[in-house]
Design a protein around this motif. Structure first.
Motif, PDB file in Angstrom:
ATOM      1  N   HIS A 297     -67.694 -41.231 -90.007  1.00  0.00           N
ATOM      2  CA  HIS A 297     -66.729 -40.151 -90.162  1.00  0.00           C
ATOM      3  C   HIS A 297     -65.301 -40.674 -89.950  1.00  0.00           C
ATOM      4  O   HIS A 297     -65.044 -41.465 -89.042  1.00  0.00           O
ATOM      5  CB  HIS A 297     -66.997 -39.039 -89.152  1.00  0.00           C
ATOM      6  N   LYS A 298     -64.386 -40.203 -90.745  1.00  0.00           N
ATOM      7  CA  LYS A 298     -62.984 -40.559 -90.587  1.00  0.00           C
ATOM      8  C   LYS A 298     -62.476 -40.079 -89.229  1.00  0.00           C
ATOM      9  O   LYS A 298     -62.752 -38.942 -88.821  1.00  0.00           O
ATOM     10  CB  LYS A 298     -62.137 -39.935 -91.693  1.00  0.00           C
TER      11      LYS A 298
ATOM     12  N   SER B 217     -56.952 -36.547 -87.938  1.00  0.00           N
ATOM     13  CA  SER B 217     -58.006 -36.968 -88.862  1.00  0.00           C
ATOM     14  C   SER B 217     -59.194 -36.027 -88.759  1.00  0.00           C
ATOM     15  O   SER B 217     -59.864 -35.731 -89.750  1.00  0.00           O
ATOM     16  CB  SER B 217     -58.452 -38.403 -88.549  1.00  0.00           C
TER      17      SER B 217
END
Length: 218
Positions: free
Chosen positions: A176-177, A198
């Motif tokens: 995941h970012k 983010s």
């Protein structure tokens, strides 16, 4: 010792309530050390925090506490007592300075409202690192850090605020970012989140709640 005040702002109203006295822009406070054998006088100006230690019986200055060459156990105990007083003063009379990431402030406001915990800056040599912990078992459930971006990912300049959280499915999250292998902690059980938006606030708070629950047990 004075690095512990690096990320803090002096609050005159709180200091006055604590017992500091102001005179021509200098705020001073004195109290006993080591069961009354010594006393410490702390002085605070807009640019500086300083202190002096005196022998209670004679009134003589005890300069050894500031001499790095003095390494004995006795002077060490005096330094520890001084540091304890300074931490107490920081907690009672200083406010945390603004965060560099807007998301950090939003998250910490939510933490305060939901869990009632304040950030605790525990390390003199790491004044930009703080913990959140349970009042009962004293276990950490979050570690907030201000670190260079390249500690999390290559190719980013500047600094970022990140939070380390415990999780029981770390491997599933790392794609995941905004989620990274934990900086400076066990990467099997902890992750680092960049508080740069983010992830949404709700996503961060959900992960924080998981960490809170995982560390709740005694």
């Amino acid at each position: 010792m004075f690095e512990i005040f690096k990320s803090y702002q002096f609050n005159q109203e709180k200091a006055s309530a604590y017992g500091f006295i102001e005179n021509e822009g200098v705020w001073t406070y004195s109290c006993q050390l080591l069961q009354g054998d010594f006393f410490i006088t702390v002085s605070i100006t807009p640019d500086n925090v300083s202190f002096q230690v005196f022998d209670q019986e004679t009134g003589d200055l005890y300069p050894q506490v500031h001499m790095e060459s003095m390494r004995g156990s006795f002077v060490g105990s005096v330094r520890e007592a001084c540091l304890e007083i300074l931490y107490q003063i920081r907690k009672a009379c200083f406010d945390v300075q603004d965060f560099i990431c807007p998301q950090t402030k939003r998250i910490m406001d939510q933490v305060q409202e939901k869990y009632g915990n304040q950030l605790e800056y525990l390390w003199e040599k790491s004044p930009d690192t703080a913990v959140l912990r349970h009042e009962g078992n004293q276990k950490w459930y979050a570690i907030l850090m201000r670190i260079p971006w390249d500690k999390l990912g290559k190719g980013r300049d500047g600094q970022v605020e990140a939070v380390n959280l415990k999780h029981d499915q770390v491997a599933d999250l790392l794609s995941h970012k905004g989620i990274y292998p934990a900086f400076h902690m066990n990467k099997r059980y902890w992750i680092s989140l960049a508080l740069d938006d983010s992830l949404s606030d709700d996503e961060v708070l959900d992960l924080l709640e998981i960490s809170w629950n995982l560390t709740l047990k005694k």
